[in-house]
Design a protein around this motif. Structure first.
Motif, PDB file in Angstrom:
ATOM      1  N   GLY A 244     -14.031 -18.721  27.079  1.00 33.69           N
ATOM      2  CA  GLY A 244     -14.865 -19.620  27.593  1.00 33.69           C
ATOM      3  C   GLY A 244     -14.328 -21.006  27.327  1.00 33.69           C
ATOM      4  O   GLY A 244     -14.835 -21.973  27.733  1.00 33.69           O
ATOM      5  N   GLY A 245     -13.470 -20.920  26.105  1.00 32.01           N
ATOM      6  CA  GLY A 245     -12.748 -22.391  25.838  1.00 32.01           C
ATOM      7  C   GLY A 245     -11.892 -22.171  24.597  1.00 32.01           C
ATOM      8  O   GLY A 245     -11.701 -20.985  24.353  1.00 32.01           O
ATOM      9  N   THR A 246     -11.348 -23.247  24.113  1.00 30.59           N
ATOM     10  CA  THR A 246     -10.685 -23.236  23.046  1.00 30.59           C
ATOM     11  C   THR A 246     -11.205 -22.770  21.613  1.00 30.59           C
ATOM     12  O   THR A 246     -10.829 -22.332  20.599  1.00 30.59           O
ATOM     13  CB  THR A 246      -9.663 -24.589  22.959  1.00 30.59           C
TER      14      THR A 246
ATOM     15  N   MET B 222      -5.954 -22.419  24.073  1.00 37.17           N
ATOM     16  CA  MET B 222      -6.055 -23.594  25.094  1.00 37.17           C
ATOM     17  C   MET B 222      -6.996 -23.643  26.196  1.00 37.17           C
ATOM     18  O   MET B 222      -7.736 -22.361  26.184  1.00 37.17           O
ATOM     19  CB  MET B 222      -4.310 -23.381  25.796  1.00 37.17           C
ATOM     20  N   ASP B 223      -6.857 -24.527  26.952  1.00 40.37           N
ATOM     21  CA  ASP B 223      -7.996 -24.748  27.983  1.00 40.37           C
ATOM     22  C   ASP B 223      -7.450 -24.804  29.444  1.00 40.37           C
ATOM     23  O   ASP B 223      -6.215 -25.416  29.487  1.00 40.37           O
ATOM     24  CB  ASP B 223      -8.973 -25.948  27.568  1.00 40.37           C
ATOM     25  N   PHE B 224      -7.826 -24.383  30.259  1.00 44.11           N
ATOM     26  CA  PHE B 224      -7.780 -24.685  31.565  1.00 44.11           C
ATOM     27  C   PHE B 224      -8.579 -25.661  32.394  1.00 44.11           C
ATOM     28  O   PHE B 224      -8.416 -26.116  33.206  1.00 44.11           O
ATOM     29  CB  PHE B 224      -7.760 -23.130  32.614  1.00 44.11           C
TER      30      PHE B 224
ATOM     31  N   VAL C  32      -7.273 -32.957  13.023  1.00 45.66           N
ATOM     32  CA  VAL C  32      -7.565 -31.419  13.681  1.00 45.66           C
ATOM     33  C   VAL C  32      -9.005 -31.475  14.448  1.00 45.66           C
ATOM     34  O   VAL C  32      -9.996 -31.862  13.768  1.00 45.66           O
ATOM     35  CB  VAL C  32      -7.227 -30.377  12.967  1.00 45.66           C
ATOM     36  N   HIS C  33      -9.119 -30.714  15.354  1.00 46.44           N
ATOM     37  CA  HIS C  33     -10.383 -30.739  16.124  1.00 46.44           C
ATOM     38  C   HIS C  33     -11.410 -29.829  15.225  1.00 46.44           C
ATOM     39  O   HIS C  33     -11.065 -29.008  14.771  1.00 46.44           O
ATOM     40  CB  HIS C  33     -10.158 -29.960  17.507  1.00 46.44           C
ATOM     41  N   GLY C  34     -12.839 -30.107  15.331  1.00 45.29           N
ATOM     42  CA  GLY C  34     -13.752 -29.741  14.451  1.00 45.29           C
ATOM     43  C   GLY C  34     -14.117 -28.197  14.998  1.00 45.29           C
ATOM     44  O   GLY C  34     -14.615 -27.468  13.951  1.00 45.29           O
TER      45      GLY C  34
ATOM     46  N   ALA D 240      -5.492 -27.014  23.269  1.00 42.34           N
ATOM     47  CA  ALA D 240      -6.567 -27.206  24.150  1.00 42.34           C
ATOM     48  C   ALA D 240      -6.596 -28.466  25.342  1.00 42.34           C
ATOM     49  O   ALA D 240      -6.554 -28.456  26.221  1.00 42.34           O
ATOM     50  CB  ALA D 240      -7.896 -27.510  23.366  1.00 42.34           C
ATOM     51  N   LEU D 241      -5.964 -29.666  24.593  1.00 40.67           N
ATOM     52  CA  LEU D 241      -5.766 -30.871  25.351  1.00 40.67           C
ATOM     53  C   LEU D 241      -4.342 -30.738  25.865  1.00 40.67           C
ATOM     54  O   LEU D 241      -4.098 -30.826  27.152  1.00 40.67           O
ATOM     55  CB  LEU D 241      -5.757 -31.866  24.320  1.00 40.67           C
ATOM     56  N   GLY D 242      -3.133 -30.202  25.268  1.00 37.11           N
ATOM     57  CA  GLY D 242      -1.898 -30.534  25.511  1.00 37.11           C
ATOM     58  C   GLY D 242      -0.922 -29.310  25.952  1.00 37.11           C
ATOM     59  O   GLY D 242       0.150 -29.567  26.607  1.00 37.11           O
TER      60      GLY D 242
ATOM     61  N   ALA E  81      -1.330 -29.554  19.529  1.00 35.47           N
ATOM     62  CA  ALA E  81      -0.404 -29.967  20.674  1.00 35.47           C
ATOM     63  C   ALA E  81      -1.302 -31.063  21.521  1.00 35.47           C
ATOM     64  O   ALA E  81      -1.731 -30.748  22.505  1.00 35.47           O
ATOM     65  CB  ALA E  81      -0.067 -28.716  21.605  1.00 35.47           C
ATOM     66  N   GLY E  82      -1.747 -32.122  20.958  1.00 35.60           N
ATOM     67  CA  GLY E  82      -2.580 -33.076  21.293  1.00 35.60           C
ATOM     68  C   GLY E  82      -3.683 -33.198  20.732  1.00 35.60           C
ATOM     69  O   GLY E  82      -4.591 -32.165  20.890  1.00 35.60           O
ATOM     70  N   THR E  83      -4.035 -33.974  19.635  1.00 37.82           N
ATOM     71  CA  THR E  83      -5.257 -34.162  18.902  1.00 37.82           C
ATOM     72  C   THR E  83      -6.239 -34.763  19.952  1.00 37.82           C
ATOM     73  O   THR E  83      -6.110 -35.692  20.750  1.00 37.82           O
ATOM     74  CB  THR E  83      -5.039 -34.948  17.725  1.00 37.82           C
ATOM     75  N   VAL E  84      -7.443 -34.266  19.858  1.00 35.81           N
ATOM     76  CA  VAL E  84      -8.547 -34.802  20.792  1.00 35.81           C
ATOM     77  C   VAL E  84      -9.050 -36.515  20.631  1.00 35.81           C
ATOM     78  O   VAL E  84      -9.298 -36.999  21.576  1.00 35.81           O
ATOM     79  CB  VAL E  84      -9.672 -34.033  20.508  1.00 35.81           C
ATOM     80  N   ASN E  85      -8.631 -37.030  19.339  1.00 37.10           N
ATOM     81  CA  ASN E  85      -8.954 -38.447  19.021  1.00 37.10           C
ATOM     82  C   ASN E  85      -7.970 -39.307  19.710  1.00 37.10           C
ATOM     83  O   ASN E  85      -8.336 -40.166  20.629  1.00 37.10           O
ATOM     84  CB  ASN E  85      -9.138 -38.563  17.682  1.00 37.10           C
TER      85      ASN E  85
HETATM   86  C1  LIG Z   1     -11.514 -29.697  23.839  1.00 33.67           C
HETATM   87  C2  LIG Z   1     -11.012 -29.463  22.622  1.00 33.67           C
HETATM   88  C3  LIG Z   1     -11.077 -28.367  21.795  1.00 33.67           C
HETATM   89  C4  LIG Z   1     -12.325 -27.556  21.974  1.00 33.67           C
HETATM   90  O1  LIG Z   1     -12.169 -26.726  23.223  1.00 33.67           O
HETATM   91  P1  LIG Z   1     -13.459 -26.326  24.042  1.00 33.67           P
HETATM   92  O2  LIG Z   1     -12.795 -25.634  25.344  1.00 33.67           O
HETATM   93  O3  LIG Z   1     -14.212 -27.282  24.218  1.00 33.67           O
HETATM   94  O4  LIG Z   1     -14.075 -25.311  23.372  1.00 33.67           O
HETATM   95  C5  LIG Z   1     -10.190 -28.070  20.611  1.00 33.67           C
HETATM   96  N1  LIG Z   1      -9.130 -28.898  20.519  1.00 33.67           N
HETATM   97  C6  LIG Z   1      -8.906 -29.938  21.190  1.00 33.67           C
HETATM   98  C7  LIG Z   1      -7.708 -30.719  20.647  1.00 33.67           C
HETATM   99  C8  LIG Z   1      -9.605 -30.233  22.151  1.00 33.67           C
HETATM  100  O5  LIG Z   1      -9.617 -31.400  22.996  1.00 33.67           O
END
Ligand SMILES: *Cc1c(COP(=O)(O)O)cnc(C)c1O
Length: 485
Positions: free
Chosen positions: A145-147, A292-294, A180-182, A266-268, A236-240
């Motif tokens: 479902g996601g990262t 990672m995310d699509f 790092v992402h939460g 996830a991001l990069g 590979a790309g921080t969220v902030n």
């Molecule tokens: C969005 C994001 C996540 C979390 O991914 P989800 O698909 O929302 O679960 C983790 N790390 C980074 C860097 C993100 O941008």
């Protein structure tokens, strides 16, 4: 009273078909005319109250529900399909993705396993990513479902390998940067670690990348203290701020210290599709696992992510579903093993691979890569324009597609500046013209613009800056001030 129709299919297919076509037309119109609507608007109490009704005993006509969707749902979603949406890290979706999601819902595939073509579609997507990211042929993966979910799956394998090698759960230590992402903390919690103690958040350098010498020093210190350095997570790309850790250095360091190397892509990760950005991700294919995310830069409609495991066979040892009712056979419906349920947590799963597969097929990797590169160029351009303004300061080095800044003019103290920047974000969002988000850096309120949506163009950046200007004037004039909320 007429006897009730004996199943849930329409009694009159042609009537259903006509209504279904109207629903499709409305959604196509909604996408084709995105700019005519606000990016976002809050739902009124009256609209919210519509969703506070009890479970209906009797059904309603589809036409009525369609109307309710158009009136009471469509206008009040978060707005990430809109080109003016720049908040958080959200993908924009595509018309092709929408149709793929409809096809998948119609097929109603349970993609957990069994001898069906849906598994081939998913494995093809996984192989595409394996080759794109530079993982070896032994690697395997599964859509999630996601990262966040992908990270849990990766960390279960990483933990089990450590325990199998004689590690002690309470002594394991994970390392990542303070940026790092939460989702990492959550994953550590899910697999039974105390993230408050067992995650070492390492300070960053000026580029907001993990500081390698501090990292090495911390590993040495922890080992000397009898702890068990176990996991290293690179972003590979921080969220902030979009900062990319030095992944090849981290991979080498993890190998030298016997740590599991996980990458948050996830991001990069999909920036590998853009030849001008891919070199910055060098080393990504050396990870032991990657999430990672699509649904972000891949523009696939929500939700679709993936976990990639370097040693697929090892991973399946930890997840293989051995229950009697899931036994495999060489032929028949129980064939085609291994199944996705052998790679992760879910048994029943949606056919998310179809929308990912169709997105890549329809647009091609080169065009998706150009969209990613364009978002990065727009971010660089925005950062340059902001840096040239007297009353604005950049709060992080611009990296990839994210720009962090704040208003810093006037003779205001830090408390007032935080209040002004918060109010600016709120006013811009409420204008419906653009939607950046708020973050916090070094204890300061910061405006964050993340350019993920493929529809966002220079015109939208111009509109953001113009909206910010009028929001600033209103804020400083204290005109109809929007209070702290
Ligand atoms: C969005 C994001 C996540 C979390 O991914 P989800 O698909 O929302 O679960 C983790 N790390 C980074 C860097 C993100 O941008």
């Amino acid at each position: 009273m007429a006897e009730e129709h004996s199943n849930l299919d329409p009694e009159d297919w042609s009537q259903f078909r006509a209504e279904a076509h109207r629903m499709l037309d409305d959604m196509v119109d909604a996408l084709a005319q995105l700019r005519q609507r606000p990016v976002w608007q809050p739902a009124s109490e009256a609209v919210r109250a519509l969703f506070d009704a009890p479970l209906p005993t009797a059904g309603q006509p589809l036409a009525q529900l369609h109307e309710q969707c158009m009136q009471s749902i469509l206008p009040y979603v978060v707005g990430n399909a809109h080109p003016g949406f720049m908040g958080w890290v959200h993908g924009g979706g595509t018309p092709v993705g929408m149709m793929a999601a409809m096809m998948a819902a119609g097929l109603n595939v349970n993609a957990g396993g069994r001898n069906q073509i849906a598994l081939d579609v998913e494995q093809q997507v996984v192989r595409w990513m394996r080759d794109l990211l530079g993982f070896p042929a032994t690697a395997d993966g599964v859509l999630t479902g996601g990262t966040s979910a992908a990270t849990v799956i990766a960390l279960v394998s990483a933990r089990n390998e450590a325990l199998d090698a004689g590690g002690e759960l309470s002594r394991l230590v994970a390392y990542a940067s303070t940026e790092v992402h939460g989702s990492l903390r959550r994953a550590l919690m899910v697999i039974g670690l105390d993230a408050a103690v067992q995650l070492q958040a390492i300070d960053c350098n000026a580029q907001l990348q993990i500081d390698l010498s501090r990292l090495e020093a911390q590993i040495a210190e922890d080992r000397a203290a009898g702890l068990q350095p176990w996991l290293l997570v690179g972003s590979a790309g921080t969220v902030n701020s979009g900062a990319v850790d030095d992944l090849s250095a981290l991979a080498a360091l993890a190998r030298a210290h016997g740590l599991w190397f996980h990458v948050d892509g996830a991001l990069g990760a999909l920036a590998m599709l853009a030849p001008e950005i891919a070199p910055r991700l060098r080393g990504i294919g050396n990870a032991d696992s990657l999430a990672m995310d699509f649904h972000k830069w891949g523009q696939v409609p929500y939700a679709a992510g993936m976990v990639m495991m370097r040693d697929g066979a090892q991973h399946r040892r930890h997840f293989m579903a051995a229950e009697h009712y899931l036994q495999r056979d060489a032929q028949g419906l129980a064939g085609h093993s291994p199944w996705p349920c052998d790679f992760g947590i879910d048994l029943s799963r949606e056919f998310a691979a179809l929308k990912v597969w169709m997105t890549f097929q329809a647009y091609g990797s080169a065009r998706l890569g150009r969209m990613i590169a364009r978002g990065c160029r727009l971010a660089a351009d925005l950062a340059a324009r902001l840096a040239a303004m007297d009353d604005v300061e950049l709060m992080a080095p611009q990296s990839l597609n994210i720009v962090c800044f704040r208003y810093c003019g006037g003779a205001y103290d830090e408390v007032a500046l935080d209040r002004i920047n918060r109010e600016l974000v709120r006013r811009i969002q409420l204008s419906g013209l653009a939607a950046p988000s708020l973050t916090c850096m070094g204890g300061r309120a910061v405006i964050r613009v993340a350019l993920v949506n493929h529809r966002t163009s220079l015109q939208d950046i111009d509109r953001l800056l113009a909206t910010m200007q009028s929001a600033l004037e209103a804020t400083l004039a204290g005109d109809g001030r929007i209070g702290e909320g």
